[in-house]
Scaffold this motif. Sequence first.
Motif, PDB file in Angstrom:
ATOM      1  N   SER A 157      59.497  37.329  50.615  1.00  0.00           N
ATOM      2  CA  SER A 157      58.543  36.388  50.187  1.00  0.00           C
ATOM      3  C   SER A 157      58.276  36.719  48.700  1.00  0.00           C
ATOM      4  O   SER A 157      58.294  35.634  47.844  1.00  0.00           O
ATOM      5  N   PHE A 158      58.131  37.845  48.211  1.00  0.00           N
ATOM      6  CA  PHE A 158      57.941  38.247  46.897  1.00  0.00           C
ATOM      7  C   PHE A 158      59.247  37.756  45.916  1.00  0.00           C
ATOM      8  O   PHE A 158      59.144  37.250  44.834  1.00  0.00           O
TER       9      PHE A 158
ATOM     10  N   THR B  79      66.471  27.400  42.049  1.00  0.00           N
ATOM     11  CA  THR B  79      66.176  28.157  43.199  1.00  0.00           C
ATOM     12  C   THR B  79      67.239  28.263  44.541  1.00  0.00           C
ATOM     13  O   THR B  79      67.591  28.929  45.368  1.00  0.00           O
TER      14      THR B  79
ATOM     15  N   ARG C  37      61.405  31.578  41.949  1.00  0.00           N
ATOM     16  CA  ARG C  37      60.816  30.224  41.467  1.00  0.00           C
ATOM     17  C   ARG C  37      59.865  30.360  40.372  1.00  0.00           C
ATOM     18  O   ARG C  37      60.349  29.474  39.567  1.00  0.00           O
ATOM     19  N   ASP C  38      59.229  31.409  40.114  1.00  0.00           N
ATOM     20  CA  ASP C  38      58.405  31.536  38.918  1.00  0.00           C
ATOM     21  C   ASP C  38      59.428  31.782  37.584  1.00  0.00           C
ATOM     22  O   ASP C  38      59.025  31.030  36.595  1.00  0.00           O
TER      23      ASP C  38
ATOM     24  N   ARG D  66      61.511  35.402  46.709  1.00  0.00           N
ATOM     25  CA  ARG D  66      61.440  33.786  46.518  1.00  0.00           C
ATOM     26  C   ARG D  66      60.510  33.362  45.745  1.00  0.00           C
ATOM     27  O   ARG D  66      60.785  32.621  44.618  1.00  0.00           O
ATOM     28  N   LYS D  67      59.341  33.944  45.667  1.00  0.00           N
ATOM     29  CA  LYS D  67      58.124  33.591  44.627  1.00  0.00           C
ATOM     30  C   LYS D  67      58.469  34.069  43.199  1.00  0.00           C
ATOM     31  O   LYS D  67      58.471  33.046  42.010  1.00  0.00           O
ATOM     32  N   CYS D  68      59.034  35.124  42.893  1.00  0.00           N
ATOM     33  CA  CYS D  68      59.246  35.677  41.629  1.00  0.00           C
ATOM     34  C   CYS D  68      60.380  34.929  41.065  1.00  0.00           C
ATOM     35  O   CYS D  68      60.530  34.205  40.030  1.00  0.00           O
TER      36      CYS D  68
ATOM     37  N   CYS E 219      62.925  40.908  38.960  1.00  0.00           N
ATOM     38  CA  CYS E 219      62.299  40.769  40.162  1.00  0.00           C
ATOM     39  C   CYS E 219      62.754  41.885  41.202  1.00  0.00           C
ATOM     40  O   CYS E 219      61.822  42.429  41.864  1.00  0.00           O
TER      41      CYS E 219
END
Length: 94
Positions: A48-49, A88, A55-56, A51-53, A32
């Motif tokens: 934001s990136f 997370t 989480r994925d 957190r999403k990365c 990430c």
Amino acid sequence: MLGKILTAGICVAAVLVSAAAFAQTTPAAPDCAVQATEKKLRGAALNSFMRKCDRDAAANSCDVAATEKKLSGAARTSFVKKCVKDATAKASVH
């Protein structure tokens, strides 16, 4: 005698807790960071990136764990949801 058993139990518990914490770290976190650097993200976009990365990545590893445990249906959904939430939460603490 009871003291030795109690001490051994505490040692075993400590090893299990540390092993569980080690196993739940997201291995994709460095990827990430590399992707964010390549995209030259900064500020809110970076946050934001990441957190999403994270989480994925957690969702993928939790999916694999659910498959290994041969979970399906509501049990699988519940397990994956809790696993992702726990992963997370630990990732954001570091």
